[in-house]
Scaffold this motif. Structure first.
Motif, PDB file in Angstrom:
ATOM      1  N   GLN A  84       0.815  -1.228   0.000  1.00 15.64           N
ATOM      2  CA  GLN A  84       0.000   0.000   0.000  1.00 15.64           C
ATOM      3  C   GLN A  84       0.845   1.273   0.000  1.00 15.64           C
ATOM      4  O   GLN A  84       0.403   2.299  -0.494  1.00 15.64           O
ATOM      5  CB  GLN A  84      -0.981   0.022   1.179  1.00 15.64           C
ATOM      6  CG  GLN A  84      -0.366   0.210   2.569  1.00 15.64           C
ATOM      7  CD  GLN A  84      -0.245  -1.091   3.326  1.00 15.64           C
ATOM      8  OE1 GLN A  84      -0.502  -2.164   2.776  1.00 15.64           O
ATOM      9  NE2 GLN A  84       0.145  -1.018   4.583  1.00 15.64           N
ATOM     10  N   ILE A  97      -7.272   2.631   0.531  1.00 12.84           N
ATOM     11  CA  ILE A  97      -6.132   1.895   1.089  1.00 12.84           C
ATOM     12  C   ILE A  97      -6.610   0.940   2.184  1.00 12.84           C
ATOM     13  O   ILE A  97      -6.236  -0.243   2.220  1.00 12.84           O
ATOM     14  CB  ILE A  97      -5.089   2.887   1.670  1.00 12.84           C
ATOM     15  CG1 ILE A  97      -4.438   3.707   0.552  1.00 12.84           C
ATOM     16  CG2 ILE A  97      -4.045   2.167   2.504  1.00 12.84           C
ATOM     17  CD1 ILE A  97      -3.496   2.955  -0.348  1.00 12.84           C
ATOM     18  N   ASN A  98      -7.472   1.447   3.070  1.00 10.14           N
ATOM     19  CA  ASN A  98      -7.978   0.596   4.154  1.00 10.14           C
ATOM     20  C   ASN A  98      -8.692  -0.633   3.617  1.00 10.14           C
ATOM     21  O   ASN A  98      -8.517  -1.730   4.129  1.00 10.14           O
ATOM     22  CB  ASN A  98      -8.938   1.389   5.044  1.00 10.14           C
ATOM     23  CG  ASN A  98      -8.187   2.354   5.945  1.00 10.14           C
ATOM     24  OD1 ASN A  98      -7.060   2.092   6.343  1.00 10.14           O
ATOM     25  ND2 ASN A  98      -8.802   3.477   6.243  1.00 10.14           N
ATOM     26  N   SER A  99      -9.519  -0.438   2.599  1.00 12.80           N
ATOM     27  CA  SER A  99     -10.320  -1.562   2.113  1.00 12.80           C
ATOM     28  C   SER A  99      -9.476  -2.585   1.365  1.00 12.80           C
ATOM     29  O   SER A  99      -9.700  -3.783   1.478  1.00 12.80           O
ATOM     30  CB  SER A  99     -11.494  -1.076   1.260  1.00 12.80           C
ATOM     31  OG  SER A  99     -11.103  -0.871  -0.070  1.00 12.80           O
ATOM     32  N   ARG A 119      -6.189  -3.134   1.725  1.00 14.20           N
ATOM     33  CA  ARG A 119      -5.298  -3.800   2.687  1.00 14.20           C
ATOM     34  C   ARG A 119      -6.081  -4.893   3.410  1.00 14.20           C
ATOM     35  O   ARG A 119      -5.555  -5.976   3.681  1.00 14.20           O
ATOM     36  CB  ARG A 119      -4.760  -2.764   3.671  1.00 14.20           C
ATOM     37  CG  ARG A 119      -3.838  -3.303   4.712  1.00 14.20           C
ATOM     38  CD  ARG A 119      -3.110  -2.175   5.419  1.00 14.20           C
ATOM     39  NE  ARG A 119      -4.044  -1.190   5.935  1.00 14.20           N
ATOM     40  CZ  ARG A 119      -3.691   0.021   6.376  1.00 14.20           C
ATOM     41  NH1 ARG A 119      -2.421   0.394   6.349  1.00 14.20           N
ATOM     42  NH2 ARG A 119      -4.582   0.857   6.821  1.00 14.20           N
ATOM     43  N   PHE A 120      -7.339  -4.590   3.683  1.00 16.22           N
ATOM     44  CA  PHE A 120      -8.183  -5.603   4.330  1.00 16.22           C
ATOM     45  C   PHE A 120      -8.418  -6.797   3.403  1.00 16.22           C
ATOM     46  O   PHE A 120      -8.399  -7.951   3.848  1.00 16.22           O
ATOM     47  CB  PHE A 120      -9.516  -4.992   4.776  1.00 16.22           C
ATOM     48  CG  PHE A 120     -10.379  -5.978   5.511  1.00 16.22           C
ATOM     49  CD1 PHE A 120      -9.999  -6.453   6.751  1.00 16.22           C
ATOM     50  CD2 PHE A 120     -11.548  -6.449   4.940  1.00 16.22           C
ATOM     51  CE1 PHE A 120     -10.782  -7.384   7.430  1.00 16.22           C
ATOM     52  CE2 PHE A 120     -12.337  -7.382   5.610  1.00 16.22           C
ATOM     53  CZ  PHE A 120     -11.953  -7.842   6.858  1.00 16.22           C
ATOM     54  N   ARG A 144      -6.402  -7.904   1.067  1.00 14.90           N
ATOM     55  CA  ARG A 144      -5.149  -8.672   1.082  1.00 14.90           C
ATOM     56  C   ARG A 144      -5.075  -9.551   2.326  1.00 14.90           C
ATOM     57  O   ARG A 144      -4.777 -10.751   2.232  1.00 14.90           O
ATOM     58  CB  ARG A 144      -3.969  -7.680   1.072  1.00 14.90           C
ATOM     59  CG  ARG A 144      -2.616  -8.315   1.097  1.00 14.90           C
ATOM     60  CD  ARG A 144      -1.519  -7.277   1.353  1.00 14.90           C
ATOM     61  NE  ARG A 144      -1.453  -6.946   2.764  1.00 14.90           N
ATOM     62  CZ  ARG A 144      -0.834  -5.875   3.273  1.00 14.90           C
ATOM     63  NH1 ARG A 144      -0.238  -5.005   2.497  1.00 14.90           N
ATOM     64  NH2 ARG A 144      -0.814  -5.650   4.573  1.00 14.90           N
ATOM     65  N   GLU A 145      -5.362  -8.976   3.480  1.00 12.24           N
ATOM     66  CA  GLU A 145      -5.266  -9.734   4.721  1.00 12.24           C
ATOM     67  C   GLU A 145      -6.364 -10.785   4.820  1.00 12.24           C
ATOM     68  O   GLU A 145      -6.148 -11.867   5.355  1.00 12.24           O
ATOM     69  CB  GLU A 145      -5.321  -8.792   5.932  1.00 12.24           C
ATOM     70  CG  GLU A 145      -4.098  -7.899   6.049  1.00 12.24           C
ATOM     71  CD  GLU A 145      -2.813  -8.675   6.269  1.00 12.24           C
ATOM     72  OE1 GLU A 145      -2.846  -9.769   6.846  1.00 12.24           O
ATOM     73  OE2 GLU A 145      -1.749  -8.178   5.829  1.00 12.24           O
TER      74      GLU A 145
END
Lengths: 405, 405
Positions: free
Chosen positions: A58, A129-131, A133-134, A136-137
């Motif tokens: 990110q 970015i938050n969504s 990254r989530f 991916r995790e």
């Protein structure tokens, strides 16, 4: 004389490029310029799918706003826009209330789920970015869970992408490259992983030349992606999607459903009283909102008709960046008391769709079709060109895509 | 004459070291040796907590079994033990049934939850590569979710470690180092993260010198860990734990609960008819199971009394490795028709407890207390020493802890 207050809402492609253009064109004593954004960074929404797949980090997608604005010319305020009151020339923020002389609305897109049941609750979205990254995790979590459970649940390894439009296809290209890495990291047999794309329209990538569409689908199928074209998602549940093709209804178990089949303009635009269709305002030719001479709307919240085909231009980064130039020029004119505002004329230089970091296809310079490595290089050139406009060579070197071969 | 069949169950510290010792001591024509393990790799269970915290990668913790066995002397079979039938000299595997002349049981540990409600269902366990990789991903998933939700749920950032014994304290040391990295990766304010250790006993690290215990707790508290000593976990729910100290009952919201307060021997041991306490068999002085002259039990499934304090030695890697030496020697004697079996005499060289990669404390050479960097270096020396025994210099270089400073 009091300097006019220019407020820019949103630091996406449109808003941030407007600020960068204004700081070049206006002197310090000509206007107060403030840009307001929810985060202290700008992100490239055309790269978000790569963050979701986990093929880039990110931090390569985002750029600190203070790195590109000249702080004695443009003030950055980190806050969230709640409502615009164009009749009072006011903007209500979460922690503040501001007035303006000129307003630029560049509040970007939201996912559009077309009322499909369960999507909002259970699907994942490529939005920020938050969504991503989530996402991916979330995928890594499912893969890690698979071998940690005594009963093997294959749906943990099934990823559904809703939509075979531009974003859907680009996401699939990244995921196809990422899956073998994930299999190594989590000790999983590649053949257990399913990557399914569901598209309601009769073709993938509507609007693209059929030869290009075929190339893209063949390449992705070779990498193991299953396409379900002409198939609609009827419902998304916690553990599956229900799809229908003609009369045939099927339930597909899947722990990961990513919705990439629809965007709309920011809903704040409608809530603030602008006449809009799915958050997009049909702007005047000078990019101002009809009836509001002090308000410009650009980027994904603006709707401009392509006269040739009598349909709206799709909301792209390319158009947002071009709008930012016209918008900045028009603001300069207004600040200097002139009324010869420019007309916005999009100049579509082409469209290249990536199929992973090593493959792509598209059209450039009007009619020229590109495939494979050549298209992939062109895509990276386009990406880097934006960084150049935004922050010059240093930004290209810091965040650019320099892995050409 | 038919060569005797030696079966070794489990490739943990005990089983694998037995195989490595046997392949050094026995000629190819003296015995058939087979080692059976669920995975095709050995893992260092004393490093698992580092994988759980994410401070080292699982590939540093595990070693392919074929990298350390001499394949013309020892055969590796990947399978899962279901049951042992010592009266028939048979072992039932998931995909096979084998008979033996001599058996070595080195099936390792399982978590012991002492019947605490909800722990089995909702807590995470430090048990295997699969389980600690899942813990790492679970924590990252919770941190990624935090910023992706409009309503901020602080419990996503709360991690509870059950138990302040050796494993609990070492895990806390790693987590304390890892949290600042996670905060950077997921854009989280460190002050929002809670790391809580709950221990039912009246002290942390029972059995350690009080000065060492105080050092460990002070160091970890300085890094932001909250200790609740003399506090029992009464129940674990999907979203919280319920703890009690004296009469005071408290519910702590937490998305991550890691149980590190109890282990037992493998339950296959009891199911197979050996007389055992929590999966541990009180073995004869030559490490054979009482009543079964052809069965050795070593490692976490074996119980040996420390006569000095009339309590069992704790199940450690150190003891398992020493047992493997005695066990291999005794097998060599039996294979060669001798009956002067050796007695197992543990030689406790000391115990060093790490507090993250940069800090530790412990006792070595009998009485010498070590703290800080000195203890941390000693800990790494101990870790590397085992790799040396197992696979020589090349294994130390490949998997060793060489970041001494």
């Amino acid at each position: 004389m009091k300097k006019p207050e220019i407020l820019i809402l949103g630091a996406g492609y449109g808003g941030l490029m407007t600020a960068v253009n204004l700081q070049k064109k206006l002197g310090v004593d000509e206007a107060h310029i403030t840009i307001i954004n929810k985060h202290d960074y700008h992100y490239q929404s055309t790269w978000l799918h790569e963050g979701a797949a986990g093929t880039i980090h990110q931090d390569q997608i985002r750029i600190p706003i203070k790195d590109v604005i000249t702080q004695h010319k443009v003030k950055f305020l980190k806050d969230t826009v709640i409502e615009i009151r164009p009749n009072e020339k006011q903007v209500i923020l979460e922690n503040n209330k501001l007035t303006y002389d000129y307003l630029v609305i560049g509040l970007g897109f939201e996912p559009e789920t077309f009322g499909i049941k369960g999507l909002k609750e259970h699907a994942l979205f490529i939005r920020s970015i938050n969504s991503v990254r989530f996402i991916r995790e979330h995928i890594e979590y499912c893969f890690a869970a698979y071998n940690n459970e005594s009963e093997k649940r294959d749906e943990l390894l099934t990823i559904v992408v809703g939509g075979a439009g531009f974003t859907g296809i680009e996401l699939l290209g990244e995921l196809a490259n990422r899956i073998p890495e994930l299999c190594r990291e989590f000790d999983i047999d590649r053949r257990k992983v399913r990557l399914i794309c569901v598209e309601a329209a009769p073709t993938a990538l509507p609007g693209f030349n059929p030869a290009l569409v075929e190339y893209a689908m063949n390449q992705l199928e070779r990498k193991g992606i299953e396409f379900k074209i002409g198939t609609a998602i009827k419902e998304c549940t916690e553990t599956s999607i229900i799809v229908a093709k003609d009369e045939n209804v099927e339930e597909i178990k899947a722990a990961t459903v990513i919705w990439a089949a629809g965007v709309r303009g920011n809903s704040i635009v409608e809530k603030s009283g602008f006449e809009a269709m799915r958050g997009r305002v049909k702007v005047n030719s000078d990019l101002r909102a009809p009836g509001y001479d002090h308000v410009f709307i650009i980027g994904d919240c603006a709707l401009v008709i392509n006269e040739e085909i009598d349909r709206p231009y799709p909301p792209t980064a390319q158009i947002a960046i071009q709008m930012a130039e016209t918008c900045a020029d028009n603001l300069v004119a207004l600040v200097r008391g002139k009324d010869n505002l420019k007309e916005f004329v999009p100049d579509i230089k082409g469209t290249v769709c990536s199929l992973g970091h090593d493959d792509a296809m598209g059209v450039v310079f009007g009619e020229k079709q590109l495939y494979g490595a050549q298209a992939s290089i062109m895509k990276k050139v386009i990406d880097n060109r934006y960084l150049w406009k935004l922050g010059g060579l240093s930004l290209v070197l810091k965040k650019g895509k320099l892995n050409f071969f």
